[in-house]
Motif scaffolding. Sequence first.
Motif, short mmCIF file in Angstrom:
data_model
loop_
_atom_site.label_atom_id
_atom_site.label_comp_id
_atom_site.label_asym_id
_atom_site.label_seq_id
_atom_site.Cartn_x
_atom_site.Cartn_y
_atom_site.Cartn_z
N VAL A 247 0.86 -1.18 0.00
CA VAL A 247 0.00 0.00 0.00
C VAL A 247 0.90 1.23 0.00
N GLU A 248 0.82 1.99 -1.06
CA GLU A 248 1.68 3.17 -1.18
C GLU A 248 1.09 4.37 -0.45
N ASP A 249 -0.20 4.60 -0.57
CA ASP A 249 -0.85 5.77 0.01
C ASP A 249 -1.52 5.41 1.33
N LEU A 250 -0.86 5.69 2.44
CA LEU A 250 -1.44 5.40 3.75
C LEU A 250 -2.46 6.45 4.17
N GLU A 251 -2.36 7.64 3.61
CA GLU A 251 -3.28 8.73 3.98
C GLU A 251 -4.74 8.38 3.65
N GLN A 252 -4.94 7.49 2.72
CA GLN A 252 -6.31 7.14 2.32
C GLN A 252 -7.11 6.52 3.46
N PHE A 253 -6.42 6.05 4.51
CA PHE A 253 -7.10 5.39 5.62
C PHE A 253 -7.46 6.34 6.75
N ASN A 254 -7.06 7.60 6.66
CA ASN A 254 -7.34 8.56 7.73
C ASN A 254 -8.83 8.60 8.06
N ASP A 255 -9.12 8.55 9.37
CA ASP A 255 -10.49 8.63 9.90
C ASP A 255 -11.35 7.41 9.58
N GLN A 256 -10.78 6.41 8.95
CA GLN A 256 -11.54 5.19 8.69
C GLN A 256 -11.53 4.28 9.92
N THR A 257 -12.59 3.51 10.06
CA THR A 257 -12.66 2.49 11.10
C THR A 257 -12.32 1.15 10.46
N LEU A 258 -11.27 0.49 10.97
CA LEU A 258 -10.77 -0.73 10.36
C LEU A 258 -10.96 -1.93 11.28
N ASP A 259 -11.20 -3.07 10.66
CA ASP A 259 -11.20 -4.34 11.39
C ASP A 259 -9.76 -4.82 11.50
N VAL A 260 -9.36 -5.19 12.73
CA VAL A 260 -7.97 -5.60 12.95
C VAL A 260 -7.91 -6.76 13.95
N LYS A 261 -6.78 -7.41 13.98
CA LYS A 261 -6.46 -8.43 14.98
C LYS A 261 -5.35 -7.89 15.88
N VAL A 262 -5.34 -8.34 17.13
CA VAL A 262 -4.26 -7.94 18.05
C VAL A 262 -3.07 -8.87 17.81
N GLU A 263 -1.98 -8.29 17.36
CA GLU A 263 -0.80 -9.07 17.03
C GLU A 263 0.13 -9.23 18.24
N ASP A 264 0.33 -8.15 18.98
CA ASP A 264 1.27 -8.20 20.11
C ASP A 264 0.93 -7.09 21.10
N ILE A 265 1.13 -7.37 22.39
CA ILE A 265 0.88 -6.38 23.45
C ILE A 265 2.07 -6.35 24.40
N ASP A 266 2.58 -5.15 24.67
CA ASP A 266 3.60 -4.94 25.70
C ASP A 266 3.11 -3.76 26.55
N GLN A 267 2.38 -4.09 27.62
CA GLN A 267 1.75 -3.04 28.42
C GLN A 267 2.78 -2.15 29.09
N ASP A 268 3.91 -2.71 29.51
CA ASP A 268 4.94 -1.91 30.17
C ASP A 268 5.47 -0.82 29.25
N LYS A 269 5.48 -1.10 27.96
CA LYS A 269 5.95 -0.10 27.00
C LYS A 269 4.79 0.61 26.30
N ASN A 270 3.56 0.36 26.80
CA ASN A 270 2.37 0.97 26.22
C ASN A 270 2.32 0.73 24.70
N ARG A 271 2.55 -0.51 24.31
CA ARG A 271 2.63 -0.83 22.90
C ARG A 271 1.60 -1.91 22.54
N VAL A 272 0.79 -1.58 21.55
CA VAL A 272 -0.18 -2.55 21.02
C VAL A 272 0.02 -2.61 19.50
N ILE A 273 0.45 -3.75 19.00
CA ILE A 273 0.65 -3.94 17.58
C ILE A 273 -0.58 -4.64 17.00
#
Length: 414
Positions: free
Chosen positions: A164-190
């Motif tokens: 995907v070359e143009d990432l701006e096209q997704f601004n303000d869109q609501t997307l369906d996603v899966k949780v890939e990784d969580i590191d709460q200590d680093k406040n990181r959700v992939i």
Amino acid sequence: MATEDIKNEDSNIEESNASNSQDNSEEIQNDLETNSPFEIGDQVTGTISSIEDKFVKVQVNDSDYEGIIPISQLTNKRIEHPNDIISLDDQINAVVIKVEDDAKNIIISIRKLDEQNTYDELKQKQADDETIQGKVVEAVKAGLVLDVGVRGFIPASLLSDEYVEDLEQFNDQTLDVKVEDIDQDKNRVILNRKRIVEGEKSKLRQEELENLEIGSIIEGEVVRTTSFGAFIKIGNVDGLAHISELSYERVESVEDAVDIGQKVKVKVLDVKPEEERISLSIKQAGESPFDQFIDAHSVGDTLTGTVKRLVDFGAFVEVASGVEGLVHISEIAHEHVNVPQDVLKEEEEVTVKIIGLDKDNEKISLSIKALEDAPERPRQEKRESNTQVYTDDSEDDAPTLGDVFGDRFKNLDL
């Protein structure tokens, strides 16, 4: 606690949240021993008793303590005033993030409690492989930032199964996603959207595969070539046209027959949905040159053709574009031929006669010798006899038995 002190406390907390990072309770923990009944991390409930510009006050239930919530601890969203999201007498749940040693005040956070609950929910959804929704709040070079209750991030490599070359096209869109990784200590959700895209396409592929009819003629696009054939995209699935199914003419290289991006008509030869495999034919999608040849010719016709291949048992001669017939070794010449190469060579032009047409098996039998006169065999000369035969046709002179046997009988005593 004085109002100015509360404002300073709020300012300190906001600074620790720069660049959308969350507070770490360990950084604001009071190291002094206190006599407070509350400890950092305790959950409390209470009623909003006062709303100021930069904070709100809460009467903590079942206690004479007052809770202070800085504006930055009300929500993870940016707000101008507490009134934007809260009102007097609202009942709230919060978590203790700081305990005052010399006053009956505690610093509490709705945001951190919400975040903790959100992290717990996200961890459970990750374990269950559930699909969640998040709103895109920012497109950056490396991917997308989403609001999923906390700050989440989709790397560009996990956004789709295609670049995907143009990432701006997704601004303000609501997307369906899966949780890939969580590191709460680093406040990181992939987060991962690619798996959802792949799953949706796989479902579409299965539906299309099940609906494909063997023998149907459809349009496709050549998307990839290999040494053994061409992959052709039809809808959301790819099928393989083997090199032998690209053309009725002999194909030495796939690239000689098709180009990537070329639109082609194909015939569906076989479908295996469970393996996502489709066998296609380009040549069979059009009218067979063999059928055309059969319709235009009969046994006994004489044609000019070109020798294309020499094999041990004969020669294949092209008699029309994409149509070859076999001159069996026994039909090459009247004389005995050890190997076809002794008499013929590839690309040689020859005149042949059709001696057989097999439409069902698409076979043409040809003959070269049928157009040539058979050589005469050498005649065997008559042998002359050395025995002389004498004959006498005169009846008077014909010998009698007495003449022949008289001398033999005269000495007998009869």
